[in-house]
Design an enzyme around this catalytic site. Structure first.
Site, PDB file in Angstrom:
ATOM      1  N   HIS A 170     -36.920  61.262  90.353  1.00 49.66           N
ATOM      2  CA  HIS A 170     -36.327  60.282  91.255  1.00 49.66           C
ATOM      3  C   HIS A 170     -36.941  58.893  91.088  1.00 49.66           C
ATOM      4  CE1 HIS A 170     -33.878  59.038  94.577  1.00 49.66           C
ATOM      5  NE2 HIS A 170     -33.514  60.273  94.846  1.00 49.66           N
ATOM      6  N   GLU A 200     -16.969  60.007  94.138  1.00 50.54           N
ATOM      7  CA  GLU A 200     -18.409  59.826  94.338  1.00 50.54           C
ATOM      8  C   GLU A 200     -19.126  60.347  93.100  1.00 50.54           C
ATOM      9  OE1 GLU A 200     -19.769  60.513  98.167  1.00 50.54           O
ATOM     10  OE2 GLU A 200     -21.895  60.630  97.622  1.00 50.54           O
ATOM     11  N   ARG A 201     -19.926  59.476  92.522  1.00 52.68           N
ATOM     12  CA  ARG A 201     -20.679  59.802  91.291  1.00 52.68           C
ATOM     13  C   ARG A 201     -19.743  60.193  90.152  1.00 52.68           C
ATOM     14  NH1 ARG A 201     -24.861  57.195  93.460  1.00 52.68           N
ATOM     15  NH2 ARG A 201     -25.584  58.195  95.355  1.00 52.68           N
ATOM     16  N   LYS A 260     -20.506  70.839 103.448  1.00 44.61           N
ATOM     17  CA  LYS A 260     -21.801  70.143 103.508  1.00 44.61           C
ATOM     18  C   LYS A 260     -21.997  69.775 104.967  1.00 44.61           C
ATOM     19  CE  LYS A 260     -24.003  65.795 101.936  1.00 44.61           C
ATOM     20  NZ  LYS A 260     -23.925  64.687 100.947  1.00 44.61           N
ATOM     21  N   ASN A 300     -18.677  65.178 100.937  1.00 40.65           N
ATOM     22  CA  ASN A 300     -18.694  64.189 102.027  1.00 40.65           C
ATOM     23  C   ASN A 300     -17.239  64.081 102.454  1.00 40.65           C
ATOM     24  OD1 ASN A 300     -21.437  63.785 101.767  1.00 40.65           O
ATOM     25  ND2 ASN A 300     -21.191  62.098 100.320  1.00 40.65           N
ATOM     26  N   LYS A 355     -28.370  73.879  94.890  1.00 41.03           N
ATOM     27  CA  LYS A 355     -28.449  73.160  93.618  1.00 41.03           C
ATOM     28  C   LYS A 355     -29.452  73.856  92.700  1.00 41.03           C
ATOM     29  CE  LYS A 355     -27.005  68.690  95.473  1.00 41.03           C
ATOM     30  NZ  LYS A 355     -27.228  67.240  95.615  1.00 41.03           N
ATOM     31  N   TRP A 357     -35.936  58.653 100.070  1.00 40.99           N
ATOM     32  CA  TRP A 357     -34.957  58.050  99.167  1.00 40.99           C
ATOM     33  C   TRP A 357     -35.615  56.984  98.287  1.00 40.99           C
ATOM     34  CZ3 TRP A 357     -29.900  57.152 102.587  1.00 40.99           C
ATOM     35  CH2 TRP A 357     -29.321  58.404 102.848  1.00 40.99           C
ATOM     36  N   GLU A 361     -27.371  64.380 105.029  1.00 41.48           N
ATOM     37  CA  GLU A 361     -27.015  63.000 104.684  1.00 41.48           C
ATOM     38  C   GLU A 361     -25.903  62.460 105.588  1.00 41.48           C
ATOM     39  OE1 GLU A 361     -26.278  63.175 100.419  1.00 41.48           O
ATOM     40  OE2 GLU A 361     -28.426  62.992 100.042  1.00 41.48           O
ATOM     41  N   ASP A 394     -32.653  67.153  93.650  1.00 43.08           N
ATOM     42  CA  ASP A 394     -31.293  66.603  93.577  1.00 43.08           C
ATOM     43  C   ASP A 394     -30.890  66.266  92.143  1.00 43.08           C
ATOM     44  OD1 ASP A 394     -28.868  65.554  94.178  1.00 43.08           O
ATOM     45  OD2 ASP A 394     -29.616  63.723  95.100  1.00 43.08           O
ATOM     46  N   GLU A 400     -25.097  61.964  87.214  1.00 45.75           N
ATOM     47  CA  GLU A 400     -25.549  60.911  88.128  1.00 45.75           C
ATOM     48  C   GLU A 400     -26.917  60.351  87.757  1.00 45.75           C
ATOM     49  OE1 GLU A 400     -25.688  62.331  92.141  1.00 45.75           O
ATOM     50  OE2 GLU A 400     -26.784  60.585  92.882  1.00 45.75           O
TER      51      GLU A 400
HETATM   52  O1  GCW Z   1     -27.014  63.726  94.583  1.00 41.81           O
HETATM   53  C1  GCW Z   1     -26.759  63.254  95.850  1.00 41.81           C
HETATM   54  C2  GCW Z   1     -25.769  62.191  95.613  1.00 41.81           C
HETATM   55  C3  GCW Z   1     -24.732  62.032  96.683  1.00 41.81           C
HETATM   56  C4  GCW Z   1     -24.167  63.408  96.987  1.00 41.81           C
HETATM   57  C5  GCW Z   1     -25.269  64.313  97.463  1.00 41.81           C
HETATM   58  C6  GCW Z   1     -24.786  65.750  97.690  1.00 41.81           C
HETATM   59  C7  GCW Z   1     -21.934  64.008  97.624  1.00 41.81           C
HETATM   60  O2  GCW Z   1     -26.468  60.981  95.379  1.00 41.81           O
HETATM   61  O3  GCW Z   1     -23.763  61.148  96.197  1.00 41.81           O
HETATM   62  O4  GCW Z   1     -23.119  63.337  97.930  1.00 41.81           O
HETATM   63  O5  GCW Z   1     -26.276  64.396  96.493  1.00 41.81           O
HETATM   64  O6  GCW Z   1     -24.938  66.534  96.785  1.00 41.81           O
HETATM   65  O7  GCW Z   1     -24.289  66.038  98.745  1.00 41.81           O
END
Ligand code: GCW
Length: 733
Positions: free
Chosen positions: A548, A194-195, A314, A237, A387, A569, A318, A392, A420
Site C-alpha cells: 500500500h 470502479e477501478r 458488501k 458499492n 479476498k 488509508w 467503506e 486489499d 488496481e
Molecule cells: O480495493 C478497494 C478499492 C475500492 C473497492 C474496495 C472493495 C469496490 O479501492 O474501489 O470498492 O476495495 O473491494 O470493496
C-alpha cells in the site's frame, strides 16, 4: 495505433498473400484485440492442417437446445476459420471424420458409447473429449451430461486445434473443481466502472432492454470458452435502483443472452434497499417488514429471471450500509437475504472485506476477528467471499488467514483481475503466478497439504457449495481490457477457476499461442516475459513485503509519503518507516496478526530467521542495517530490489523486440509503447521510493546503482491526471 501508411503496407501484404514470401498467418491480419483468444486464424502448419481436415470433416450435433445451437455455431465458425472449410452438419456417422457432440440424454449416438465412467467423472459441467470409433468410423467425440458441458468441450477442442496439438490420441476428461466461477463487475448504473481501466461498462443500461449490443454475446462466448459460469453485473458499492422493475427487465434481457452460454446473472444487493426503493423506515434484518420486502423482491426477480444466481453483498465496509447499523451481526444480515433467495435456489455471497472506521486495530486482522466467531452461524446457501490476502489486492500479500479457519462456512476467494494496484491498463503484469502463490499456499488448517485451493474447492472441509470470483477488467475498449496483455489475466482467471492445479507456465503458453502465434520463438520469448512480469512489479512498487505505497485515490503511481486523514488509508501506516527501520510488526511484539495463521505457518512468519524475504516487511519491523540472506544490509537489499524490478522491465522491452515481424504490427507496436511507459514508470517508482525511504535510513545508495535524476521534492509534487481510467504519468517526468 497503426498509421495510415503502415496500414496500407500491411493491407498490401495481406492481399498479396501467395507464397513464396507469404508472411506467416499471425503477421497477415490487422488485429485490434477484439477477438481475444478466439481468433480462429488459418492453421499455418501444413502437416497439422492435413491431420485436422481428416479428423474434422463433418459435424453431428444431436439436440436443439440454445446451448447446443451455440455449440454448433462455435464449432462451425471456429473450424471454418481454422481449417478454411465449412463443416457440413449431418445427422449420422456415415464415414470417418465426424465430430460428434451431445449428451447421452439427447443423443442416441452418445448414449451408445462406452464412456459411462468418464461421464461420471465429468459430473454436471465437465466433458469427455475422445478420439474413438463411433459406428465403426473414426470420430472425435465431445460428450457431457449437460449441454453446457458439451459447449465447454467444444471450446477445448477448438483450443487444441488453435494451439496445433495432435488429436490422434485425444482422451481428455475434464471437470471444474469449483462450482461457481464468477466475474464480479464493479460497474455502476451510469456506466462508470470502479477501478475499471478499459472504458465504460459493457452494460448499456439506457438502451436495454430494447436494444441488445452484439458485444453481450461475445462477452458470454469469451467467458464460456474459459469456463466462467456467472456474472455479478453491478458494483459491490451498490445502487438499489438495479432492483427496481425497470432495471430488472434490463437484467432479464442480459440473462437471456448469457443463458445459452451457461452464464448465470447475479446482482449486488444494497442492504438499505428496503428504505431506498421500498419505502420502509428501516433495513433492520430482524424486522419482519424488511424480511417480507426482501422475500417479495426475490420472488419478483425470479419471475423475471428464473435461474437468477443470487446476491453479492458488501456490508458495513467503506461506508456501505449493513446489519451492524442495527446492532445485528453479519450472519444475521446474510441469513435474512439467504432466506429470501433460498426458496428459489439462490445464494448469498457475503463479502469478508470489512474493516472498521473506528477500531485502532491493525486493519489486516479485522476480518478474521469479525468472522471466525460466526463460523457455523450462516445459512447453508451463504458463502463468505474473502479476498486473496487480508489487506486489499496488493502486488504481494500473504494468503488470507480466514482460509482454513472457517470449516463450517463455505469460503469463496475473490481475486482482482483488474489491476488496481499493479499498473492498471498500462503495465504488463501476468497475474497467474500471484494467484497460484495463494492457491498453492499451505494453510496447515488440517495438517500438511491443507492448501488454500483445497479450502475453496471444498475438498478440505467438505463444503457443499464452492465459488471463486474475479473482479472483472473488461469494458467497452475495442480490445475489452485496455491492453493486449490484460486479456491474459481474464484468460488465466477463468482457467484457474476451472482447475487451480494448472500451472502458470501452461496457461501462459496456451494464451500466447491462442492470442499471438504458434511460432515457438514467439511463444518462448513472450512466456518468459509474462512469467517474470509480476515479480518485476512487486520489486519496483513494493519489494520485501511492503504494501500500500501507492498514491492516494487512484493507486497508480508511488506515494510512500501519503499521510493524514484516515490512518489505514495512508502509506506511512503500512510502511512504518522511521530512523530505526522499516516494516509493520505483526508479531507478538506488534499487532500479532501473525497469530491468525495456523502453526507452523504462524511460527515461520513470526520468526525473523524463517520468514521468507518476500514477506519480511509485512510481518516485521527491521533495522536498516540488519543483514539479509543475500549478505546485503536491509537498506542495500531494498535498493537492489527496486533496481531489479526496473532491470526486469528493461529486459522485457528488449525481449519484446525479438518478436517484431513475427506477430501483427498493430499489437506489436501497442505493446512496445506500453513497455516503454512501464520502464519509465518503474524508474519513477524506484527513484521516488528510494529517495523517500532514504530520509529515514540516512544511508547512501550502494555503489553500482543509479541515482535519481531529481530530488525527492520533485517526485512528491507529481500527480497523475485525475482520469482514473487512463492515468498515464509519462508527460510529467
Ligand atoms: O480495493 C478497494 C478499492 C475500492 C473497492 C474496495 C472493495 C469496490 O479501492 O474501489 O470498492 O476495495 O473491494 O470493496
Amino acid at each position: 495505433m497503426v498509421t495510415g501508411l503502415k496500414y496500407l503496407t500491411l493491407l498490401a501484404a495481406v492481399l498479396a498473400c501467395s507464397p513464396p514470401g507469404r508472411p506467416p498467418d499471425e503477421v497477415q491480419h490487422v488485429e485490434d484485440g477484439y477477438d481475444l483468444w478466439l481468433r480462429y486464424r488459418p492453421i499455418s502448419n501444413e502437416m497439422r492442417l492435413a491431420e485436422y481436415l481428416d479428423a474434422a470433416a463433418y459435424l453431428v450435433v444431436e439436440g436443439s437446445s440454445p446451448t447446443l445451437r451455440a455449440t454448433r455455431d462455435e464449432l462451425t465458425t471456429g473450424l471454418l476459420g481454422l481449417l478454411g472449410t465449412e463443416l457440413p452438419a449431418e445427422t449420422r456417422v456415415s464415414r470417418d471424420g465426424a465430430i460428434v457432440a451431445g449428451t447421452p440424454g439427447e443423443s442416441a449416438i452418445i448414449a451408445a458409447l462406452p464412456i459411462a465412467e468418464e461421464l461420471r467423472v465429468a459430473g454436471e459441467e465437465g466433458f469427455v473429449l475422445r478420439a474413438m470409433s463411433v459406428a465403426g468410423q473414426q470420430a472425435i467425440v465431445i460428450a457431457a451430461n449437460e449441454d453446457v458441458g458439451v459447449l465447454y468441450g467444444a471450446f477445448e477442442l477448438l483450443r487444441l486445434i488453435q494451439t496445433q496439438r495432435s488429436l490422434r490420441d485425444l482422451a481428455i476428461t475434464s471437470a471444474p473443481r469449483i462450482q461457481r466461477r464468477l466475474l464480479n463487475h464493479w460497474d455502476n448504473l451510469d456506466r462508470s466502472v470502479e477501478r475499471g481501466y478499459a472504458g465504460s461498462s459493457l452494460w448499456e443500461w439506457e438502451a436495454l432492454p430494447d436494444s441488445v449490443s452484439p458485444r453481450y454475446r461475445d462477452y458470454a462466448r469469451a467467458n464460456a470458452s474459459i469456463g466462467i459460469n456467472g456474472s455479478v453485473l453491478t458494483n459491490v458499492n451498490a445502487n438499489a435502483q438495479v432492483l427496481t422493475p425497470e432495471y430488472l427487465a434490463k437484467v432479464a434481457t442480459l440473462a437471456d443472452v448469457f443463458r445459452p452460454y451457461g452464464i448465470t446473472v447475479y446482482l449486488t444487493a444494497r442492504f438499505s434497499a428496503p428504505m431506498e426503493i421500498g419505502g420502509l423506515g428501516t433495513a433492520d434484518p430482524l424486522d419482519p417488514s424488511v424480511q417480507q420486502w426482501w422475500a417479495g423482491k426475490a420472488a419478483e426477480i425470479y419471475r423475471a429471471i428464473p435461474d437468477f444466481g443470487g446476491f453479492l453483498v458488501k456490508a458495513n465496509s467503506e461506508g456501505q450500509p449493513g446489519p451492524q447499523d442495527y446492532d445485528r451481526s453479519h450472519a444475521e444480515g446474510a441469513n435474512m437475504l439467504a432466506d429470501a433467495v433460498g426458496p428459489h435456489g439462490g445464494i448469498v455471497m457475503w463479502r469478508a472485506f470489512v474493516y472498521s472506521n473506528e477500531l485502532p486495530v491493525d486493519r489486516v486482522r479485522q476480518a478474521y476477528d469479525e468472522f471466525t466467531p460466526l463460523d457455523g452461524a450462516f445459512r447453508e446457501n451463504v458463502l463468505l467471499q474473502a479476498k486473496n490476502g487480508p489487506l486489499d489486492f496488493q502486488p504481494r500479500e500473504p494468503f488470507h488467514p480466514l482460509f482454513g479457519a472457517m470449516p463450517e462456512t463455505p469460503l469463496m476467494m475473490e481475486l482482482q483481475v483488474t489491476k488496481e494496484y499493479l499498473g492498471q491498463d498500462t503495465h504488463l503484469a501476468f497475474l497467474a503466478p500471484m494467484w497460484k502463490e495463494v492457491l498453492d499456499a499451505d494453510t496447515y488448517a488440517d495438517g500438511e497439504g491443507s492448501t488454500v485451493g483445497s479450502v475453496i474447492d471444498g475438498t478440505l472441509h467438505g463444503y457443499p457449495r464452492t465459488g471463486i470470483a474475479g473482479v472483472a477488467n473488461v469494458g467497452t475498449d475495442r480490445d475489452w481490457t485496455g491492453s493486449d496483455f490484460n486479456q491474459a489475466n481474464w484468460y488465466a482467471y477463468g482457467r484457474l477457476a476451472w482447475d487451480h492445479a494448472l500451472s502458470s507456465e501452461e496457461i501462459a503458453e496456451q494464451w500466447i499461442r491462442l492470442t499471438f502465434s504458434n511460432d515457438s520463438a514467439v511463444v518462448a520469448a513472450v512466456q518468459v516475459m509474462m512469467l517474470a512480469s509480476h515479480e518485476a512489479v512487486v520489486n519496483y512498487m513494493t519489494p520485501l513485503g511492503l504494501a500500500h505505497q501507492m498514491a492516494r485515490g487512484h493507486h497508480y503511481g508511488p506515494g510512500p509519503w501519503v499521510e493524514g486523514g484516515r490512518a489505514d488509508w495512508t502509506s506511512v501506516y503500512y510502511s512504518r518507516a522511521d530512523s530505526g527501520g522499516i516494516g509493520f510488526d505483526r508479531t507478538a511484539t506488534g499487532s500479532n496478526a501473525v497469530a491468525q495463521y495456523f502453526p507452523p505457518v504462524r511460527d515461520r512468519f513470526a520468526d525473523r530467521d524463517s520468514v521468507p524475504d518476500d514477506l519480511l516487511l509485512w510481518f516485521h519491523h527491521v533495522p536498516w542495517t540488519e543483514p539479509m540472506r543475500s549478505g546485503r544490509t536491509l537498506w542495500d537489499e531494498l535498493v537492489h530490489r527496486y533496481n531489479a524490478g526496473v532491470d526486469t522491465v528493461r529486459w522485457m522491452r528488449a525481449t519484446w523486440e525479438t518478436v517484431e515481424g513475427k506477430i501483427d504490427e498493430q499489437r506489436f507496436l501497442d505493446v512496445q509503447a506500453f513497455l516503454r511507459i512501464q520502464e519509465k514508470e518503474a524508474e519513477w517508482w524506484r527513484d521516488a521510493s528510494i529517495l523517500y525511504f532514504q530520509t529515514f535510513s540516512d544511508m547512501p545508495i550502494p555503489a553500482g546503482y543509479p541515482r535519481a535524476s531529481h530530488p525527492l521534492s520533485f517526485y512528491r509534487s507529481l500527480s497523475c491526471p485525475p482520469d482514473t481510467r487512463k492515468p498515464r504519468c509519462e508527460a510529467i517526468y
